[in-house]
Scaffold this motif. Sequence first.
Motif, PDB file in Angstrom:
ATOM      1  N   MET A   1       0.866  -1.381  -0.286  1.00 46.03           N
ATOM      2  CA  MET A   1       0.088  -0.196  -0.065  1.00 46.03           C
ATOM      3  C   MET A   1       0.909   1.209   0.031  1.00 46.03           C
ATOM      4  O   MET A   1       2.021   1.214   0.609  1.00 46.03           O
ATOM      5  CB  MET A   1      -0.839   0.028   1.339  1.00 46.03           C
ATOM      6  CG  MET A   1      -1.712  -1.382   1.321  1.00 46.03           C
ATOM      7  SD  MET A   1      -2.800  -1.515  -0.126  1.00 46.03           S
ATOM      8  CE  MET A   1      -3.957  -0.395   0.228  1.00 46.03           C
ATOM      9  N   SER A   2       0.410   2.386  -0.508  1.00 47.04           N
ATOM     10  CA  SER A   2       1.419   3.311  -0.624  1.00 47.04           C
ATOM     11  C   SER A   2       0.337   4.739  -0.369  1.00 47.04           C
ATOM     12  O   SER A   2      -0.898   4.527  -0.404  1.00 47.04           O
ATOM     13  CB  SER A   2       1.865   3.485  -2.017  1.00 47.04           C
ATOM     14  OG  SER A   2       1.025   3.615  -2.854  1.00 47.04           O
ATOM     15  N   SER A   3       0.743   5.873  -0.255  1.00 49.59           N
ATOM     16  CA  SER A   3       0.219   7.190  -0.099  1.00 49.59           C
ATOM     17  C   SER A   3       0.314   8.268  -1.478  1.00 49.59           C
ATOM     18  O   SER A   3       1.292   7.602  -2.257  1.00 49.59           O
ATOM     19  CB  SER A   3       0.353   7.594   1.238  1.00 49.59           C
ATOM     20  OG  SER A   3      -0.139   8.770   1.518  1.00 49.59           O
ATOM     21  N   VAL A   4      -0.412   9.204  -1.338  1.00 48.53           N
ATOM     22  CA  VAL A   4      -0.400  10.041  -2.325  1.00 48.53           C
ATOM     23  C   VAL A   4       0.043  11.441  -1.937  1.00 48.53           C
ATOM     24  O   VAL A   4      -0.373  11.832  -0.612  1.00 48.53           O
ATOM     25  CB  VAL A   4      -1.428  10.038  -3.239  1.00 48.53           C
ATOM     26  CG1 VAL A   4      -1.584   8.597  -4.010  1.00 48.53           C
ATOM     27  CG2 VAL A   4      -2.783  10.254  -2.590  1.00 48.53           C
ATOM     28  N   LEU A   5       0.468  12.127  -2.791  1.00 49.31           N
ATOM     29  CA  LEU A   5       0.476  13.823  -2.551  1.00 49.31           C
ATOM     30  C   LEU A   5      -0.245  14.800  -3.667  1.00 49.31           C
ATOM     31  O   LEU A   5       0.361  14.261  -4.671  1.00 49.31           O
ATOM     32  CB  LEU A   5       1.929  14.334  -2.238  1.00 49.31           C
ATOM     33  CG  LEU A   5       2.149  15.533  -1.878  1.00 49.31           C
ATOM     34  CD1 LEU A   5       1.791  16.059  -0.624  1.00 49.31           C
ATOM     35  CD2 LEU A   5       3.860  15.840  -1.989  1.00 49.31           C
ATOM     36  N   GLY A   6      -1.262  15.571  -3.162  1.00 45.74           N
ATOM     37  CA  GLY A   6      -1.528  16.641  -4.067  1.00 45.74           C
ATOM     38  C   GLY A   6      -1.199  17.930  -3.584  1.00 45.74           C
ATOM     39  O   GLY A   6      -1.093  18.228  -2.402  1.00 45.74           O
ATOM     40  N   VAL A   7      -0.866  19.003  -4.747  1.00 44.11           N
ATOM     41  CA  VAL A   7      -0.214  20.259  -4.467  1.00 44.11           C
ATOM     42  C   VAL A   7      -1.318  21.002  -5.533  1.00 44.11           C
ATOM     43  O   VAL A   7      -1.174  20.823  -6.590  1.00 44.11           O
ATOM     44  CB  VAL A   7       1.167  20.416  -4.627  1.00 44.11           C
ATOM     45  CG1 VAL A   7       1.630  21.648  -4.384  1.00 44.11           C
ATOM     46  CG2 VAL A   7       1.785  19.251  -3.627  1.00 44.11           C
ATOM     47  N   SER A   8      -1.245  22.234  -4.578  1.00 45.95           N
ATOM     48  CA  SER A   8      -2.177  23.384  -5.588  1.00 45.95           C
ATOM     49  C   SER A   8      -1.436  24.437  -5.218  1.00 45.95           C
ATOM     50  O   SER A   8      -1.097  24.657  -4.135  1.00 45.95           O
ATOM     51  CB  SER A   8      -3.743  23.461  -5.238  1.00 45.95           C
ATOM     52  OG  SER A   8      -3.667  23.951  -3.749  1.00 45.95           O
ATOM     53  N   VAL A   9      -1.305  25.355  -6.476  1.00 45.51           N
ATOM     54  CA  VAL A   9      -0.510  26.600  -6.197  1.00 45.51           C
ATOM     55  C   VAL A   9      -1.485  27.644  -6.563  1.00 45.51           C
ATOM     56  O   VAL A   9      -1.943  27.939  -7.685  1.00 45.51           O
ATOM     57  CB  VAL A   9       0.834  26.458  -7.562  1.00 45.51           C
ATOM     58  CG1 VAL A   9       1.479  27.732  -7.369  1.00 45.51           C
ATOM     59  CG2 VAL A   9       1.292  25.198  -7.568  1.00 45.51           C
TER      60      VAL A   9
END
Length: 469
Positions: A1-9
């Motif tokens: 299992m893994s995780s994610v990262l979301g970025v908004s600018v």
Amino acid sequence: MSSVLGVSVGAGAVRVARPYTGDSTEPTRNFAVPPAPGYGRARSGFDGPPDAFDVQAVPVGERRVDELVADAVGAVLAADSRISATAIAYRDENHARAIRAELARRQFTNYELVPDVVAALEFLEYSGELQGFGTVALYDLGASGLSVTVVDIGTRQVCFTERTSDISGDYLDALIREQQIASGRIAHPPDHTGLTALDKLCREAKEQLSGSSAVALPSTEGLVLLSQENFEALIMLAVESSARMTRDVILRSEQPVQAVALLGGCAQIPLVARVLRRWLGVPVIVPAAPETVVTRGAAMLARPVMPRPAPAPFPAAPREEIAPRPAEPAPAQLLVPGTTDGPGRRRELSFAGVAVGALVVVAAIGITLGWGTQVLSHDSQRPDAVTSSVPTSTTRPSEPATVAPSTTDATNEALAGPPQPQNTTTTTEAPTTTVGPNTITLIPGLPPVIVPTLPPLFPPAPAQGQQAR
């Protein structure tokens, strides 16, 4: 299992979103087998509640946005080794180009860039907010301006978009600041630092008014006191101007817009939704925490970037032992008997080449100046020319033979005076061929070529009798 990262600018802040950690119900991603979504009609394969994200905001301040994005991504990846995919939402191509260049400089490769419109649609579809709609308008009112985009949900194709900075979150904060200073409760800050602190306080008051009817915030310059009624009267003209712009964008898109979704921090202001609903006459959707919709949508779209396989090495051909070639003897030099090979001989050959070249140039000049015709005519009348003919009648008695002058003397005499009378023979001849010292036959069977005799470069020397005089 893994995780994610979301970025908004954004212009005011860079936000990062990760699924919650430390909980058995933590939403995670299995990229090998995308699960069926439990909410709405998502396309990312993300499973879990749409609000199960830990969202953090980093103010931009005086820093460059691309540098802040790289710092935020690097810090999060260093803190959480389970993150295997990162998606960064960008607003336009200039934004994307600057972010890509900064990440490349820091050698970040496991990320992807997604348009903020696509990220917002991903979250709104997953949460079920857009269920039953085919074409919507995204109303994104942030710190630096307003963007209105008409998009088709099925194809996620942008039909029309427009952006303005006439209305923005910073503009609304400035209205509150000027109103507070004009009321006399707040003294005008003496410098830029004090003005920035007062703007931050007015922004906090605006955000608190989204859930209350009045707010009072103390500061070093005085008390910021603002009610909901005063605030709405203060920003009414700006909000109506944004509604007019939204209506114009929808009309220019020529699409049947069925709903309007509000995004950005200012979407939480109750007056905005009411004015848009009254001006447009369509449902207005205000999701929870509208300022983080793009960030959470980017996290849902995050995919691991597959490394490009290295090209297979080209099979090398087997090396063959090649025997060294024997040294070839130096070519023998041909020597002319009676001559020596050396600098003197080369100098003589060089002079001879120069002389030949000079003669060729003089010949060309002579032909150009018209001497060629005269020379050819005199050469054809020279007494020593030999004529091959078949006589058919008697000829005059020949005169005593005289020694023919040399070619150079004959030419000089021809040029100096009138042509001398020649012995003529009255005969009936077949086609003749003139053969002389200046006649060259190049191809047998074709007429010969007559080479002109070059005139002397200098006049002839005077006779000895004239020198005595």
